[in-house]
Scaffold this motif. Structure first.
Motif, PDB file in Angstrom:
ATOM      1  N   UNK A 234      -6.576  14.811 -14.390  1.00 31.72           N
ATOM      2  CA  UNK A 234      -5.194  14.623 -15.124  1.00 31.72           C
ATOM      3  C   UNK A 234      -5.903  14.163 -16.712  1.00 31.72           C
ATOM      4  N   UNK A 235      -5.215  14.504 -17.621  1.00 35.37           N
ATOM      5  CA  UNK A 235      -5.689  14.069 -18.977  1.00 35.37           C
ATOM      6  C   UNK A 235      -4.239  13.476 -19.552  1.00 35.37           C
ATOM      7  N   UNK A 236      -4.448  12.293 -19.904  1.00 34.28           N
ATOM      8  CA  UNK A 236      -3.216  11.689 -20.529  1.00 34.28           C
ATOM      9  C   UNK A 236      -2.834  12.196 -21.924  1.00 34.28           C
ATOM     10  N   UNK A 237      -1.586  12.624 -22.092  1.00 33.84           N
ATOM     11  CA  UNK A 237      -1.319  13.214 -23.257  1.00 33.84           C
ATOM     12  C   UNK A 237      -1.066  12.231 -24.324  1.00 33.84           C
ATOM     13  N   UNK A 238      -1.019  10.841 -23.916  1.00 33.76           N
ATOM     14  CA  UNK A 238      -0.730   9.740 -24.844  1.00 33.76           C
ATOM     15  C   UNK A 238      -2.064   9.345 -25.669  1.00 33.76           C
ATOM     16  N   UNK A 239      -3.137   9.120 -24.648  1.00 31.13           N
ATOM     17  CA  UNK A 239      -4.505   8.747 -25.177  1.00 31.13           C
ATOM     18  C   UNK A 239      -5.561   9.392 -24.731  1.00 31.13           C
ATOM     19  N   UNK A 240      -5.373  10.636 -24.335  1.00 28.59           N
ATOM     20  CA  UNK A 240      -6.523  11.595 -24.094  1.00 28.59           C
ATOM     21  C   UNK A 240      -7.591  11.094 -22.814  1.00 28.59           C
ATOM     22  N   UNK A 241      -7.420  10.082 -22.134  1.00 24.40           N
ATOM     23  CA  UNK A 241      -8.244   9.588 -21.244  1.00 24.40           C
ATOM     24  C   UNK A 241      -8.056  10.443 -19.808  1.00 24.40           C
ATOM     25  N   UNK A 242      -9.251  10.714 -19.326  1.00 21.62           N
ATOM     26  CA  UNK A 242      -9.161  11.560 -18.095  1.00 21.62           C
ATOM     27  C   UNK A 242      -8.957  10.692 -17.058  1.00 21.62           C
ATOM     28  N   UNK A 243      -8.332  11.085 -15.761  1.00 18.43           N
ATOM     29  CA  UNK A 243      -8.297  10.400 -14.560  1.00 18.43           C
ATOM     30  C   UNK A 243      -8.672  11.557 -13.416  1.00 18.43           C
ATOM     31  N   UNK A 244      -9.765  11.351 -12.799  1.00 18.25           N
ATOM     32  CA  UNK A 244     -10.173  12.424 -11.888  1.00 18.25           C
ATOM     33  C   UNK A 244      -9.252  12.332 -10.477  1.00 18.25           C
ATOM     34  N   UNK A 245      -9.433  12.851  -9.543  1.00 18.86           N
ATOM     35  CA  UNK A 245      -8.769  13.179  -8.241  1.00 18.86           C
ATOM     36  C   UNK A 245      -8.722  11.885  -7.478  1.00 18.86           C
TER      37      UNK A 245
END
Length: 69
Positions: free
Chosen positions: A7-18
């Motif tokens: 998932x990529x946060x549209x607010x800050x661009x950080x990626x969070x894996x499954x």
């Protein structure tokens, strides 16, 4: 790492894996608690994907920035 599990946060661009590993733009990977402690609680941007208290869980004191350093 499969693209479908990120998932990529549209607010800050950080990626969070499954598996809820957070991939910061620099530095070591972390977790949702560290992301919230260092970014989300301050940014308060619309669309942030890291606001669910259940997913964030317990946040240890060392996840926050030390104001004395």
């Amino acid at each position: 790492m499969s693209e479908s599990n990120v998932q990529v946060c549209p607010a800050c661009g950080v990626q969070i894996t499954g598996n809820d590993q957070v991939l910061f733009s620099s530095g070591a990977p972390g977790n949702r608690g560290r992301l919230w402690a260092r970014v989300c609680q301050y940014a308060k941007k619309s669309g942030c994907i890291n606001q669910d208290e259940q997913a964030i869980g317990h946040i240890p004191a060392q996840d926050f920035y030390d104001p004395l350093t």
